[in-house]
Design a protein around this motif. Structure first.
Motif, PDB file in Angstrom:
ATOM      1  N   MET A   1      -5.359 -41.470 -25.735  1.00 53.58           N
ATOM      2  CA  MET A   1      -4.204 -41.355 -24.858  1.00 53.58           C
ATOM      3  C   MET A   1      -4.634 -41.393 -23.390  1.00 53.58           C
ATOM      4  SD  MET A   1      -0.989 -41.034 -24.824  1.00 53.58           S
ATOM      5  CE  MET A   1       0.365 -40.428 -23.938  1.00 53.58           C
ATOM      6  N   LYS A   2      -5.691 -40.654 -23.079  1.00 51.43           N
ATOM      7  CA  LYS A   2      -6.163 -40.599 -21.703  1.00 51.43           C
ATOM      8  C   LYS A   2      -6.653 -41.976 -21.243  1.00 51.43           C
ATOM      9  CE  LYS A   2      -9.264 -38.050 -18.694  1.00 51.43           C
ATOM     10  NZ  LYS A   2     -10.280 -37.011 -18.611  1.00 51.43           N
ATOM     11  N   ARG A   3      -7.308 -42.688 -22.134  1.00 51.46           N
ATOM     12  CA  ARG A   3      -7.812 -44.017 -21.787  1.00 51.46           C
ATOM     13  C   ARG A   3      -6.661 -44.995 -21.546  1.00 51.46           C
ATOM     14  NH1 ARG A   3     -12.724 -47.300 -24.457  1.00 51.46           N
ATOM     15  NH2 ARG A   3     -12.486 -49.135 -23.164  1.00 51.46           N
ATOM     16  N   LYS A   4      -5.609 -44.878 -22.327  1.00 49.97           N
ATOM     17  CA  LYS A   4      -4.451 -45.753 -22.164  1.00 49.97           C
ATOM     18  C   LYS A   4      -3.780 -45.506 -20.811  1.00 49.97           C
ATOM     19  CE  LYS A   4      -0.475 -47.452 -24.654  1.00 49.97           C
ATOM     20  NZ  LYS A   4       0.300 -47.392 -25.880  1.00 49.97           N
ATOM     21  N   ILE A   5      -3.669 -44.262 -20.426  1.00 45.57           N
ATOM     22  CA  ILE A   5      -3.078 -43.920 -19.128  1.00 45.57           C
ATOM     23  C   ILE A   5      -3.934 -44.477 -17.997  1.00 45.57           C
ATOM     24  CG2 ILE A   5      -2.541 -42.007 -17.567  1.00 45.57           C
ATOM     25  CD1 ILE A   5      -1.709 -40.413 -20.064  1.00 45.57           C
ATOM     26  N   MET A   6      -5.246 -44.352 -18.131  1.00 50.14           N
ATOM     27  CA  MET A   6      -6.139 -44.880 -17.098  1.00 50.14           C
ATOM     28  C   MET A   6      -6.039 -46.407 -17.009  1.00 50.14           C
ATOM     29  SD  MET A   6      -7.335 -42.333 -15.589  1.00 50.14           S
ATOM     30  CE  MET A   6      -8.602 -43.054 -14.590  1.00 50.14           C
ATOM     31  N   ASN A   7      -5.879 -47.082 -18.137  1.00 46.90           N
ATOM     32  CA  ASN A   7      -5.706 -48.537 -18.126  1.00 46.90           C
ATOM     33  C   ASN A   7      -4.425 -48.937 -17.417  1.00 46.90           C
ATOM     34  OD1 ASN A   7      -8.087 -49.071 -19.449  1.00 46.90           O
ATOM     35  ND2 ASN A   7      -7.153 -49.254 -21.470  1.00 46.90           N
ATOM     36  N   VAL A   8      -3.353 -48.212 -17.678  1.00 49.12           N
ATOM     37  CA  VAL A   8      -2.074 -48.510 -17.023  1.00 49.12           C
ATOM     38  C   VAL A   8      -2.184 -48.271 -15.522  1.00 49.12           C
ATOM     39  CG1 VAL A   8       0.332 -47.779 -16.824  1.00 49.12           C
ATOM     40  CG2 VAL A   8      -0.690 -48.088 -19.079  1.00 49.12           C
ATOM     41  N   ILE A   9      -2.798 -47.178 -15.136  1.00 52.56           N
ATOM     42  CA  ILE A   9      -2.980 -46.887 -13.709  1.00 52.56           C
ATOM     43  C   ILE A   9      -3.842 -47.964 -13.057  1.00 52.56           C
ATOM     44  CG2 ILE A   9      -4.058 -45.290 -12.075  1.00 52.56           C
ATOM     45  CD1 ILE A   9      -3.112 -43.008 -13.915  1.00 52.56           C
ATOM     46  N   GLY A  10      -4.886 -48.381 -13.734  1.00 46.52           N
ATOM     47  CA  GLY A  10      -5.745 -49.440 -13.206  1.00 46.52           C
ATOM     48  C   GLY A  10      -4.999 -50.747 -13.011  1.00 46.52           C
ATOM     49  N   MET A  11      -4.165 -51.109 -13.971  1.00 44.43           N
ATOM     50  CA  MET A  11      -3.381 -52.343 -13.843  1.00 44.43           C
ATOM     51  C   MET A  11      -2.374 -52.248 -12.700  1.00 44.43           C
ATOM     52  SD  MET A  11      -2.781 -53.768 -17.699  1.00 44.43           S
ATOM     53  CE  MET A  11      -2.231 -52.252 -18.437  1.00 44.43           C
ATOM     54  N   LEU A  12      -1.771 -51.086 -12.518  1.00 45.44           N
ATOM     55  CA  LEU A  12      -0.826 -50.909 -11.414  1.00 45.44           C
ATOM     56  C   LEU A  12      -1.522 -51.013 -10.059  1.00 45.44           C
ATOM     57  CD1 LEU A  12       1.435 -48.035 -12.782  1.00 45.44           C
ATOM     58  CD2 LEU A  12       2.043 -50.442 -12.469  1.00 45.44           C
ATOM     59  N   VAL A  13      -2.711 -50.456  -9.960  1.00 44.86           N
ATOM     60  CA  VAL A  13      -3.469 -50.539  -8.706  1.00 44.86           C
ATOM     61  C   VAL A  13      -3.842 -51.987  -8.408  1.00 44.86           C
ATOM     62  CG1 VAL A  13      -5.668 -49.924  -7.618  1.00 44.86           C
ATOM     63  CG2 VAL A  13      -4.319 -48.175  -8.772  1.00 44.86           C
ATOM     64  N   ILE A  14      -4.280 -52.713  -9.411  1.00 45.23           N
ATOM     65  CA  ILE A  14      -4.633 -54.126  -9.213  1.00 45.23           C
ATOM     66  C   ILE A  14      -3.405 -54.936  -8.820  1.00 45.23           C
ATOM     67  CG2 ILE A  14      -5.392 -56.213 -10.420  1.00 45.23           C
ATOM     68  CD1 ILE A  14      -7.345 -54.404 -11.966  1.00 45.23           C
ATOM     69  N   ALA A  15      -2.286 -54.698  -9.483  1.00 47.09           N
ATOM     70  CA  ALA A  15      -1.055 -55.426  -9.151  1.00 47.09           C
ATOM     71  C   ALA A  15      -0.605 -55.114  -7.730  1.00 47.09           C
ATOM     72  CB  ALA A  15       0.043 -55.078 -10.146  1.00 47.09           C
ATOM     73  N   ALA A  16      -0.710 -53.863  -7.319  1.00 46.89           N
ATOM     74  CA  ALA A  16      -0.312 -53.483  -5.963  1.00 46.89           C
ATOM     75  C   ALA A  16      -1.252 -54.087  -4.929  1.00 46.89           C
ATOM     76  CB  ALA A  16      -0.290 -51.964  -5.835  1.00 46.89           C
ATOM     77  N   THR A  17      -2.514 -54.192  -5.256  1.00 47.91           N
ATOM     78  CA  THR A  17      -3.484 -54.757  -4.324  1.00 47.91           C
ATOM     79  C   THR A  17      -3.258 -56.250  -4.127  1.00 47.91           C
ATOM     80  OG1 THR A  17      -5.105 -53.122  -5.015  1.00 47.91           O
ATOM     81  CG2 THR A  17      -5.945 -55.038  -3.877  1.00 47.91           C
ATOM     82  N   LEU A  18      -2.894 -56.948  -5.175  1.00 44.83           N
ATOM     83  CA  LEU A  18      -2.732 -58.390  -5.088  1.00 44.83           C
ATOM     84  C   LEU A  18      -1.367 -58.812  -4.555  1.00 44.83           C
ATOM     85  CD1 LEU A  18      -4.499 -59.441  -8.391  1.00 44.83           C
ATOM     86  CD2 LEU A  18      -5.395 -59.508  -6.065  1.00 44.83           C
ATOM     87  N   SER A  19      -0.473 -57.880  -4.393  1.00 47.41           N
ATOM     88  CA  SER A  19       0.836 -58.215  -3.849  1.00 47.41           C
ATOM     89  C   SER A  19       0.963 -57.623  -2.456  1.00 47.41           C
ATOM     90  CB  SER A  19       1.944 -57.682  -4.748  1.00 47.41           C
ATOM     91  OG  SER A  19       1.903 -56.280  -4.780  1.00 47.41           O
ATOM     92  N   SER A  20       1.688 -58.312  -1.618  1.00 46.92           N
ATOM     93  CA  SER A  20       1.918 -57.833  -0.266  1.00 46.92           C
ATOM     94  C   SER A  20       3.236 -58.404   0.221  1.00 46.92           C
ATOM     95  CB  SER A  20       0.767 -58.234   0.639  1.00 46.92           C
ATOM     96  OG  SER A  20       0.577 -59.621   0.569  1.00 46.92           O
ATOM     97  N   CYS A  21       3.752 -57.855   1.272  1.00 50.95           N
ATOM     98  CA  CYS A  21       5.105 -58.198   1.711  1.00 50.95           C
ATOM     99  C   CYS A  21       5.268 -59.675   2.071  1.00 50.95           C
ATOM    100  CB  CYS A  21       5.501 -57.317   2.883  1.00 50.95           C
ATOM    101  SG  CYS A  21       5.704 -55.598   2.392  1.00 50.95           S
ATOM    102  N   ALA A  22       4.419 -60.198   2.911  1.00 53.82           N
ATOM    103  CA  ALA A  22       4.574 -61.595   3.329  1.00 53.82           C
ATOM    104  C   ALA A  22       4.276 -62.556   2.185  1.00 53.82           C
ATOM    105  CB  ALA A  22       3.679 -61.897   4.515  1.00 53.82           C
ATOM    106  N   THR A  23       3.360 -62.188   1.310  1.00 59.90           N
ATOM    107  CA  THR A  23       3.039 -63.052   0.181  1.00 59.90           C
ATOM    108  C   THR A  23       4.202 -63.113  -0.797  1.00 59.90           C
ATOM    109  OG1 THR A  23       0.710 -62.486   0.410  1.00 59.90           O
ATOM    110  CG2 THR A  23       1.388 -63.438  -1.680  1.00 59.90           C
TER     111      THR A  23
END
Length: 78
Positions: A1-23
């Motif tokens: 369970m803990k690993r699954k939560i960490m994977n979801v958090i990791g994917m959200l961080v990557i998605a947030a990093t690759l997206s930006s307002c002007a893009t």
């Protein structure tokens, strides 16, 4: 369970990093936005609203916008 939560958090961080307002909201990036100005040419104007939104919401997004050229205003079509 803990690993699954960490994977979801990791994917959200990557998605947030690759997206930006002007893009995301700026539309297609033109060739003149991608190319660096020639020596002696004026600097490209920056989209102030997108820059402020990047800084306030998620500052690494500004890095993505500058890297892709999406932060710069589109060139005038002649």
């Amino acid at each position: 369970m803990k690993r699954k939560i960490m994977n979801v958090i990791g994917m959200l961080v990557i998605a947030a990093t690759l997206s930006s307002c002007a893009t995301v909201f700026g539309g297609a990036v033109s060739e003149c936005q991608r190319t660096k100005p020639a020596p002696g040419a004026p600097a490209r104007p920056v989209r102030a609203g997108a820059l402020i939104a990047d800084v306030l919401l998620f500052w690494p997004g500004a890095i993505v916008d500058f890297a892709t050229g999406a932060i710069y205003k589109p060139c005038d079509k002649k």
